[in-house]
Scaffold this motif. Sequence first.
Motif, PDB file in Angstrom:
ATOM      1  N   ASP A  64       0.801  -1.235   0.000  1.00 40.01           N
ATOM      2  CA  ASP A  64       0.000   0.000   0.000  1.00 40.01           C
ATOM      3  C   ASP A  64       0.829   1.279   0.000  1.00 40.01           C
ATOM      4  N   VAL A  65       2.018   1.228  -0.592  1.00 37.13           N
ATOM      5  CA  VAL A  65       2.934   2.372  -0.494  1.00 37.13           C
ATOM      6  C   VAL A  65       2.529   3.462  -1.501  1.00 37.13           C
ATOM      7  N   GLY A  66       2.444   4.683  -1.042  1.00 38.52           N
ATOM      8  CA  GLY A  66       2.124   5.815  -1.907  1.00 38.52           C
ATOM      9  C   GLY A  66       3.159   5.921  -3.025  1.00 38.52           C
ATOM     10  N   MET A  67       2.677   6.045  -4.268  1.00 36.47           N
ATOM     11  CA  MET A  67       3.572   6.095  -5.428  1.00 36.47           C
ATOM     12  C   MET A  67       3.326   7.351  -6.250  1.00 36.47           C
ATOM     13  N   ASN A  68       2.906   8.428  -5.561  1.00 35.57           N
ATOM     14  CA  ASN A  68       2.784   9.702  -6.254  1.00 35.57           C
ATOM     15  C   ASN A  68       4.136   9.992  -6.924  1.00 35.57           C
ATOM     16  N   PRO A  69       4.147  10.226  -8.253  1.00 36.02           N
ATOM     17  CA  PRO A  69       5.434  10.382  -8.951  1.00 36.02           C
ATOM     18  C   PRO A  69       6.307  11.509  -8.398  1.00 36.02           C
ATOM     19  N   ARG A  70       5.683  12.436  -7.668  1.00 33.85           N
ATOM     20  CA  ARG A  70       6.505  13.514  -7.090  1.00 33.85           C
ATOM     21  C   ARG A  70       7.138  13.094  -5.760  1.00 33.85           C
ATOM     22  N   PHE A  95       7.181  -3.359  -8.521  1.00 33.76           N
ATOM     23  CA  PHE A  95       6.059  -2.496  -8.120  1.00 33.76           C
ATOM     24  C   PHE A  95       4.785  -3.228  -8.523  1.00 33.76           C
ATOM     25  N   GLU A  96       4.201  -3.948  -7.580  1.00 34.25           N
ATOM     26  CA  GLU A  96       3.079  -4.838  -7.889  1.00 34.25           C
ATOM     27  C   GLU A  96       1.753  -4.169  -7.568  1.00 34.25           C
ATOM     28  N   ASN A  97       0.708  -4.632  -8.285  1.00 38.85           N
ATOM     29  CA  ASN A  97      -0.656  -4.243  -7.937  1.00 38.85           C
ATOM     30  C   ASN A  97      -0.830  -2.727  -7.902  1.00 38.85           C
ATOM     31  N   ARG A  98      -0.317  -2.070  -8.911  1.00 39.55           N
ATOM     32  CA  ARG A  98      -0.456  -0.598  -8.968  1.00 39.55           C
ATOM     33  C   ARG A  98      -1.924  -0.239  -9.060  1.00 39.55           C
TER      34      ARG A  98
END
Length: 452
Positions: free
Chosen positions: A269-275, A292-295
């Motif tokens: 559940d890690v935040g992956m905001n590109p910024r 990076f699974e289950n985006r």
Amino acid sequence: MTHARPLRSTTTGAIRGSIRVPGDKSISHRSLMLGAVAVGETVIHGLLEGEDVLHTAAAMRLLGAEAEREDNAQGDGVWRVRGVGLGALQEPAQVLDMGNSGTAARLLMGLVAGHPITCVFTGDASLNKRPMARVTKPLEEMGARFVGRSGGRLPLTVVGSGELVPITYRLPVASAQVKSAILLAGLNTAGATTVIEAEPTRDHTELMLRHFGATVTTERLEDGALAVTVIGQPELTGRTIHVPADPSSAAFPAVAALLRPGSELLLNDVGMNPRRTGLYDTLVEMGADIAFENRRDQAGEPVADLRVKHSALKGVVVPADRAPSMIDEYPVLAAAAACAEGTTVMLGLKELRVKESDRLAMVAEGLTRCGVSVEVGADDSLTVHGTGGTGKGPKGGATVATAMDHRIAMSFLVLGMASEEPISVDDGAFIDTSFPDFVGLMNRLGAKIGEA
Ligand SMILES: O=C(O)C1=C[C@@H](OP(=O)(O)O)[C@@H](O)[C@H](O)C1
Ligand SMILES: C=C(OP(=O)(O)O)C(=O)O
């Protein structure tokens, strides 16, 4: 936070398990602040219950909102915020103590600047050294007043106004906190308030403002900069928020797993905001095996599950323009670089000097004590000469000063997991600002961190 808590980290074997690190600190602060000025109830799932965010919750209560934790049937913490409505924050009867948190202080100064109330802000010894003129200057241009010591440091009194004038402001420094302070002041200001940023900084404020019902637009200018505009005096309505796991906190177990042979770790559940993902881009360039699974999208913020395996890392050059997207992760990247094969050069680190500590100086000093060869450039670059890349870390055997800085403490405890001799930090108490139960969680994964 009155007693220092020295901690020691000893060489560990494989890091294995599946965890969810605590909620994102940036998003947690913003959800409490926007919930407090919305009409109706905001329900927050996964709020970070770290000291920084608890200071924001206490401040919002002093400003008239209700903000309380409740235990749901699953036993997870859910927070309910009952907002007062935009423009209706009350004058607090006490000083607003923002503890160790720059984000809490700067964003809230912006929000109260647009209210006809007077508030006194203070913080701990670390926060009271950090520069505030970067927010007071644009807020003064809008019509707020600030009274305090010379030098633009807390404690400061903010004399807000319900009649600020909208401005267009070009950020002189890449800072999401400054951008957010101006946008939050613009919220209760008639007309359009615009912030221009030459380098993209985290956009959680913009995303969440839209989630609560405000109009926020972005426009790419001819010179490539981005103009972000909020239209003042919107109807903000209470919302449900799901806070992703904090990528800045996930960085510590992720780097630990990369460094220790035999490791395999799932970070959920890690935040992956590109910024925010500059560290992960850099680690992959260094040879890290991260899947990076289950985006997926979670209430407007991208998230993924990260599968991290032990990897032989190689030194890289980290360009200056990546700094905003990994600004808080340089200390732990430096720990990874210390164990990599070859040299890592990190460019454009000037802003590290005004965080909870002078992180550039503290990292360089700590690594040197641990037997790592480093150079700090006159251009605020950091060069780290790695010791191996195949699981062989630096000598260690030192106590590192942390200067009230949670990320310095956690970074050196991660390095101690890979060093020949244990590494101690003089004070791990500030880890609670952003990552409560860091020690328990790391030890459950296989770390050996204990009292020094
Ligand atoms: O907006 C935010 O939530 C933050 C912005 C960054 O600070 P700056 O805006 O000073 O770069 C970052 O270092 C801080 O941890 C959180
Ligand atoms: C810089 C940080 O936070 P703040 O500016 O909110 O104190 C951080 O958490 O690394």
